[in-house]
Design an enzyme around this catalytic site. Sequence first.
Site, PDB file in Angstrom:
ATOM      1  N   ASP A   8       0.914  -1.179   0.011  1.00  0.00           N
ATOM      2  CA  ASP A   8      -0.094   0.124  -0.270  1.00  0.00           C
ATOM      3  C   ASP A   8       0.812   1.194   0.140  1.00  0.00           C
ATOM      4  O   ASP A   8       2.042   1.093   0.285  1.00  0.00           O
ATOM      5  CB  ASP A   8      -0.870  -0.112   1.295  1.00  0.00           C
ATOM      6  CG  ASP A   8      -1.783   1.226   1.214  1.00  0.00           C
ATOM      7  OD1 ASP A   8      -2.514   1.555   0.226  1.00  0.00           O
ATOM      8  OD2 ASP A   8      -1.885   1.700   2.534  1.00  0.00           O
ATOM      9  N   SER A   9       0.072   2.297  -0.364  1.00  0.00           N
ATOM     10  CA  SER A   9       0.923   3.578  -0.329  1.00  0.00           C
ATOM     11  C   SER A   9       1.545   4.081   1.042  1.00  0.00           C
ATOM     12  O   SER A   9       2.571   4.613   1.325  1.00  0.00           O
ATOM     13  CB  SER A   9      -0.043   4.746  -0.845  1.00  0.00           C
ATOM     14  OG  SER A   9      -0.883   4.780   0.073  1.00  0.00           O
ATOM     15  N   CYS A  52      -3.710  -0.892  -2.037  1.00  0.00           N
ATOM     16  CA  CYS A  52      -4.100   0.421  -2.188  1.00  0.00           C
ATOM     17  C   CYS A  52      -5.126   0.924  -3.382  1.00  0.00           C
ATOM     18  O   CYS A  52      -4.986   0.145  -4.355  1.00  0.00           O
ATOM     19  CB  CYS A  52      -2.743   1.343  -2.521  1.00  0.00           C
ATOM     20  SG  CYS A  52      -2.691   2.708  -3.057  1.00  0.00           S
ATOM     21  N   CYS A  67     -11.204   3.545  -0.410  1.00  0.00           N
ATOM     22  CA  CYS A  67      -9.911   3.901  -0.020  1.00  0.00           C
ATOM     23  C   CYS A  67      -9.550   2.834   1.456  1.00  0.00           C
ATOM     24  O   CYS A  67     -10.336   2.883   2.036  1.00  0.00           O
ATOM     25  CB  CYS A  67      -9.691   5.104   0.417  1.00  0.00           C
ATOM     26  SG  CYS A  67      -8.134   5.994   1.414  1.00  0.00           S
ATOM     27  N   THR A  68      -8.424   2.484   1.509  1.00  0.00           N
ATOM     28  CA  THR A  68      -8.292   1.726   2.647  1.00  0.00           C
ATOM     29  C   THR A  68      -8.561   2.109   4.014  1.00  0.00           C
ATOM     30  O   THR A  68      -8.567   1.550   5.007  1.00  0.00           O
ATOM     31  CB  THR A  68      -6.455   1.184   2.680  1.00  0.00           C
ATOM     32  OG1 THR A  68      -5.821   2.278   2.383  1.00  0.00           O
ATOM     33  CG2 THR A  68      -6.363   0.209   1.386  1.00  0.00           C
ATOM     34  N   HIS A  69      -8.437   3.521   4.040  1.00  0.00           N
ATOM     35  CA  HIS A  69      -8.593   4.090   5.278  1.00  0.00           C
ATOM     36  C   HIS A  69     -10.110   3.974   6.089  1.00  0.00           C
ATOM     37  O   HIS A  69     -10.226   4.242   7.158  1.00  0.00           O
ATOM     38  CB  HIS A  69      -8.064   5.450   5.245  1.00  0.00           C
ATOM     39  CG  HIS A  69      -6.874   5.641   5.302  1.00  0.00           C
ATOM     40  ND1 HIS A  69      -5.727   5.294   4.556  1.00  0.00           N
ATOM     41  CD2 HIS A  69      -5.697   6.454   6.192  1.00  0.00           C
ATOM     42  CE1 HIS A  69      -4.462   5.623   4.719  1.00  0.00           C
ATOM     43  NE2 HIS A  69      -4.674   6.196   5.676  1.00  0.00           N
ATOM     44  N   TYR A  83      -0.425   8.480  -2.090  1.00  0.00           N
ATOM     45  CA  TYR A  83      -0.540   8.180  -3.662  1.00  0.00           C
ATOM     46  C   TYR A  83      -1.601   8.997  -4.215  1.00  0.00           C
ATOM     47  O   TYR A  83      -1.556   9.194  -5.387  1.00  0.00           O
ATOM     48  CB  TYR A  83      -0.460   6.682  -4.106  1.00  0.00           C
ATOM     49  CG  TYR A  83       0.736   5.913  -3.716  1.00  0.00           C
ATOM     50  CD1 TYR A  83       2.064   6.511  -3.360  1.00  0.00           C
ATOM     51  CD2 TYR A  83       0.784   4.604  -4.086  1.00  0.00           C
ATOM     52  CE1 TYR A  83       2.909   5.787  -3.130  1.00  0.00           C
ATOM     53  CE2 TYR A  83       1.924   3.708  -4.009  1.00  0.00           C
ATOM     54  CZ  TYR A  83       2.863   4.205  -3.387  1.00  0.00           C
ATOM     55  OH  TYR A  83       4.300   3.570  -3.275  1.00  0.00           O
ATOM     56  N   GLU A 141      -5.780   9.499   9.900  1.00  0.00           N
ATOM     57  CA  GLU A 141      -4.449   9.409  10.377  1.00  0.00           C
ATOM     58  C   GLU A 141      -4.086  10.429  11.551  1.00  0.00           C
ATOM     59  O   GLU A 141      -3.324  10.099  12.333  1.00  0.00           O
ATOM     60  CB  GLU A 141      -3.410   9.850   8.967  1.00  0.00           C
ATOM     61  CG  GLU A 141      -3.671   8.698   8.121  1.00  0.00           C
ATOM     62  CD  GLU A 141      -2.271   8.581   7.261  1.00  0.00           C
ATOM     63  OE1 GLU A 141      -1.529   9.341   7.415  1.00  0.00           O
ATOM     64  OE2 GLU A 141      -2.300   7.560   6.814  1.00  0.00           O
TER      65      GLU A 141
END
Lengths: 265, 265
Positions: A6-7, A69, A181-183, A38, A149
């Site tokens: 992942d980024s 990602c 998005c992974t987040h 990214y 984050e």
Amino acid sequence: MIGVFDSGLGGLTVVKEILKNLPHYKIIYFGDTARTPYGTKSAETVTRYAIENTQFLLERGAKIIVVACHTVSSTAIPALKAKFFEVPFFEVVTPSMKRALKLTKNKKIGLIGTRTTVESNIYDKLFKEANSEIKLYSNPTPLLVPLIEEGWVNKPETRKIVKKYLISLKMKGIDTLILGCTHYPLIKKLIQEKAGKRIKLVDPSEEVAIEVKNFLENHGEFKEKLSFNTEQNLEIYVSDITIHFAKIAQLFLGRRVTLKKINWE
Amino acid sequence: MIGVFDSGLGGLTVVKEILKNLPHYKIIYFGDTARTPYGTKSAETVTRYAIENTQFLLERGAKIIVVACHTVSSTAIPALKAKFFEVPFFEVVTPSMKRALKLTKNKKIGLIGTRTTVESNIYDKLFKEANSEIKLYSNPTPLLVPLIEEGWVNKPETRKIVKKYLISLKMKGIDTLILGCTHYPLIKKLIQEKAGKRIKLVDPSEEVAIEVKNFLENHGEFKEKLSFNTEQNLEIYVSDITIHFAKIAQLFLGRRVTLKKINWE
């Protein structure tokens, strides 16, 4: 080994799902924290990074590659498959698209993600190929990654921004929403609350883990190749390390982890 | 040529000030958009990038280097000076510190910036050396960069977040606030409003431009070396290019610009 990259560290949400579905496989993860994120960068640059990340995982013994990602999944998969044609690749876009197709009833699907993911138009293309009646409504939501984050997962400011981002999609009458998005799984509850009960969420980390599981069940040769290890089943490499990155990793994986920094010059 | 670099395009606020103070000098700018942002990354990684960026500018003919990036100014200056010992470097931390020292009356100074800048403790060190009576109160404000880059400079969400970030500093009774990031001049008005009239703001882009001007006036040999060009006095190079980056560049510089992408492999 199953290679996942992942980024940054968001891809650990995918690792978490793979560990849940495939507890007896060894996973090697690479997070490109020195060049993260990214999602604001060009497809060309993202592709270059994706090739380098894949190279690293293959050199370390990965036999299949999971692209956690969303930005890479949206822009770089053809280039990766062309360059590493013998390697099975898994990405988060196609399984999410399939899941959304199954869930939608009114054929109106929403997508939120980084700017690069949304502007890649990959979902539009895939949905058009699969079912021309599908209407896709997408909205880039670039502030969600920094908010998550920061650990602001339930702050009033984050709640307001999520609400603002979802208004236009709700007004289109979508009944399914892809968390591109992974987040975003980390604020799934908040997104569900602001989207309303009527809208079903698609979590790509769950979908790709099931995809990998199905592949291994149908490909005995890979199942054998991927070394089984009961002692330690996860190694995490990063291109940069800070105290904050260690905290984020823990946030995404839901447990303490050790990050190993590679020297990439 | 005057070389200026930054992690991304925020450093164009510094370029804008240099152009205002030194209109007859040629400026070469490099924005590391392929690896932006620096403010969340480690000092080690930031230093490596700073060395590469400096190398690029020197190869292109820069004779003095202005480090527009607060994160680099906070962490990498000793390494840069050691590696390129013949080159005059200018950074944004020292002139801001000096200006804050002049402005403060109650000796309580505030600092906002990225996590890496604040955690570097460079300002604490410099203030301690300059005047042991100074009390520095700092607060990392990592959401401001993504909010500004989204163009949300006056949205209610941004106003709330700025207010939230400043509360603890105001409660300490600061009378001076250093805007420790190239992006913040774009929301200077909002910061001033939320900080209140009593607090004086220090804008590093203004301070470093004055520093460069003073240096050139006192060093005739450099003044001569830096080629004078009336036709085009600014070249902007980036390591990655997107439509969004072009928009951000315009936002920071206040006029249309052409970005040239370098291939950095």
